[in-house]
Design an enzyme around this catalytic site. Sequence first.
Site, PDB file in Angstrom:
ATOM      1  N   ILE A 407       0.836  -1.202   0.000  1.00  0.00           N
ATOM      2  CA  ILE A 407       0.000   0.000   0.000  1.00  0.00           C
ATOM      3  C   ILE A 407       0.871   1.253   0.000  1.00  0.00           C
ATOM      4  O   ILE A 407       2.058   1.205   0.318  1.00  0.00           O
ATOM      5  CB  ILE A 407      -0.962   0.027   1.213  1.00  0.00           C
ATOM      6  CG1 ILE A 407      -0.168   0.136   2.527  1.00  0.00           C
ATOM      7  CG2 ILE A 407      -1.871  -1.192   1.224  1.00  0.00           C
ATOM      8  CD1 ILE A 407      -1.028   0.372   3.750  1.00  0.00           C
ATOM      9  N   GLU A 411       5.636   3.997   4.927  1.00  0.00           N
ATOM     10  CA  GLU A 411       6.940   3.644   4.357  1.00  0.00           C
ATOM     11  C   GLU A 411       7.088   4.181   2.937  1.00  0.00           C
ATOM     12  O   GLU A 411       8.163   4.628   2.537  1.00  0.00           O
ATOM     13  CB  GLU A 411       7.130   2.128   4.360  1.00  0.00           C
ATOM     14  CG  GLU A 411       7.523   1.570   5.711  1.00  0.00           C
ATOM     15  CD  GLU A 411       7.892   0.098   5.619  1.00  0.00           C
ATOM     16  OE1 GLU A 411       8.505  -0.287   4.615  1.00  0.00           O
ATOM     17  OE2 GLU A 411       7.540  -0.642   6.531  1.00  0.00           O
ATOM     18  N   HIS A 468      -0.931  -6.049   6.896  1.00  0.00           N
ATOM     19  CA  HIS A 468      -0.198  -5.454   8.020  1.00  0.00           C
ATOM     20  C   HIS A 468      -1.066  -4.481   8.788  1.00  0.00           C
ATOM     21  O   HIS A 468      -1.197  -4.548  10.007  1.00  0.00           O
ATOM     22  CB  HIS A 468       1.076  -4.759   7.516  1.00  0.00           C
ATOM     23  CG  HIS A 468       2.006  -4.361   8.618  1.00  0.00           C
ATOM     24  ND1 HIS A 468       1.775  -3.260   9.424  1.00  0.00           N
ATOM     25  CD2 HIS A 468       3.149  -4.919   9.068  1.00  0.00           C
ATOM     26  CE1 HIS A 468       2.749  -3.172  10.321  1.00  0.00           C
ATOM     27  NE2 HIS A 468       3.589  -4.158  10.125  1.00  0.00           N
ATOM     28  N   VAL A 526       6.496 -10.516   2.006  1.00  0.00           N
ATOM     29  CA  VAL A 526       7.313 -11.551   2.649  1.00  0.00           C
ATOM     30  C   VAL A 526       6.524 -12.196   3.777  1.00  0.00           C
ATOM     31  O   VAL A 526       5.865 -11.498   4.562  1.00  0.00           O
ATOM     32  CB  VAL A 526       8.614 -10.929   3.200  1.00  0.00           C
ATOM     33  CG1 VAL A 526       9.383 -11.928   4.044  1.00  0.00           C
ATOM     34  CG2 VAL A 526       9.488 -10.419   2.055  1.00  0.00           C
ATOM     35  N   HIS A 530       5.259 -11.510  11.196  1.00  0.00           N
ATOM     36  CA  HIS A 530       3.798 -11.403  11.358  1.00  0.00           C
ATOM     37  C   HIS A 530       3.107 -12.692  10.894  1.00  0.00           C
ATOM     38  O   HIS A 530       2.194 -13.186  11.557  1.00  0.00           O
ATOM     39  CB  HIS A 530       3.261 -10.206  10.573  1.00  0.00           C
ATOM     40  CG  HIS A 530       3.501  -8.890  11.231  1.00  0.00           C
ATOM     41  ND1 HIS A 530       3.102  -8.621  12.519  1.00  0.00           N
ATOM     42  CD2 HIS A 530       4.097  -7.752  10.776  1.00  0.00           C
ATOM     43  CE1 HIS A 530       3.442  -7.377  12.833  1.00  0.00           C
ATOM     44  NE2 HIS A 530       4.047  -6.834  11.799  1.00  0.00           N
TER      45      HIS A 530
END
Length: 583
Positions: A407, A411, A468, A526, A530
């Site tokens: 998205i 970052e 995430h 990846v 999580h």
Amino acid sequence: MKKLIKGLSFMLALMLVVGSFAGCAKKETTADPVQEKKQEANEEVKKAILVTSFGTSYADTRKVTIDAVEEKIAKAFPDYEVRRAFTSEIIIKKLKERDNIHVDTVDEAMNKLKEEGYKEVIVQPLHIIPGAEYSDIKEELRKYNDGTFGKFVLGRPILTYQKDYEKAVEALKLQLPELKEGQAVVLMGHGTHHPANASYADLQSVLDEHNLNVYVGTVEGYPEITDVIKKLKAKNIKEVTLMPYMVVAGDHAQNDMAGDEDDSWKTILKKEGFTVNTYLHGLGENAGYQDIYVEHVKDAIDGNGEEIPMPVASEEKGNWQEGKKGMLVVSFGTSYADTRKVTIDAVEEKIAKAFPDYEVRRAFTSKIIIKKLKERDNIFVDTPEEALSKMKEEGFEEVIVQPLHVIAGAEYDEVLNVVEKYKEKAFKKIVVGKPILYSPHDYKMAVEALKEQLPKLGKDQAVVLMGHGTHHPANASYPCLQSAIDDEGLNVFVGTVEGYPEINDVIKKLKAKNIKEVTLMPYMVVAGDHAQNDMAGDEDDSWKSILKKEGFTVNTYLHGLGENTKYQEIYLAHAKAAIEGEE
């Protein structure tokens, strides 16, 4: 003797008169220290709230929307002078030529505040979503964030963080008619090709949670009116009330929504057999939405506003070598070698093969991973800043920066900020490619790519994707992905670790669909910590454990999107678009 006494008497009287005048003078010039400090404070700290909006040339509409919001802000914050700026130069020009009304652009308004010695400035946009116009304002304000103002903060639009969506729905209820069975409201949003278009799908998700027969469409984005019609028919709706989901009920509302032309929403819906009513009032007339803007101003004043980027010092021109081209592939990174090989390495190799004229370089954004790889494995990976600095020194003429993000979140913004200082002079050309989920078209491509890794699902089986999540406005990408998945009729549900929807929201949907068996998949490039722990771990708070406790049979799929060749191809397409100047 008499003369002497007379003379002394005269001198004494004269001294008394002079003394009395001196006393008066001293009394007049002595100031109260408290009052003096207050006066100094008032003189030093001039405060202003600059209210920015697209603007409108309709005087009556302006009065009940933009004027009304500004008046409410002025009343709530009497210590601040409220100023106005429009972003539409067409409207500014029209008002000046037709009505002799002068409205400043954002740049003009900021220059005046600077010249007039204001020390505290709050900029509050009257936007619905943090889209292209909001981004443009942020960039325009950058040059003023140089210390000129002691306090300089940007307020947020209506739909920014997840808590804002709840408040927006509550405010919307103030203008909704009482809906009976077979009746619905259709909201017309503007829509955009900016990532913030996802906000409309997020709004729809929250409306659905409130069990409201209200459906969101857009003029220039996703969902389109055809998507809305499918939902209306699925719900057996017969009568529709059209409402603009815009601050001002301007041209889009008057013509594209409620006009009599063949392509207006009113006409399209009538042709589809719906009874159609129209509500021609902008959100700016709704007291609930006015209060939201006031609240956002207060948040900004209290230090909870949006960060305005700092001015950047441009890097000097590099020693360009003609035809030297580089592709910098940026990702968060991973310390798992096996996972890195089949995800990040695989994408980089595919990019190198597709663009042989470009030298492929790598950068990670996670300093923790960079440090771990260096200390544990003696592997050196650059940050984006380090990589670009090296490429400049080595004479690269053209650089394409392709992030491996899902998205356009925090970052991605950091990558843009790093690139900013290299844009003006360092390279002849430097362009940043897009992440997986950016424009409305990208969501359709992403769902098609996802199908490549989905198992065959029975009626009581589903896949749950773990995204995430973020507190960045781009979290809206996940509800938008869910909407695009729903359009395809797939038993796939999206949740996030650190945002919205949460696992509890997903469980409600699973139970409503009578799902018995779930396969968990990471919706991340990846399958790292999580995926291994928060999703598939054996701890009580892992998604696997939570779902098992709720009675579901749970399977896990521990492969990142970077392993999916179709997602690799999306990154290639975005890199190609950047090379060709389409990004």
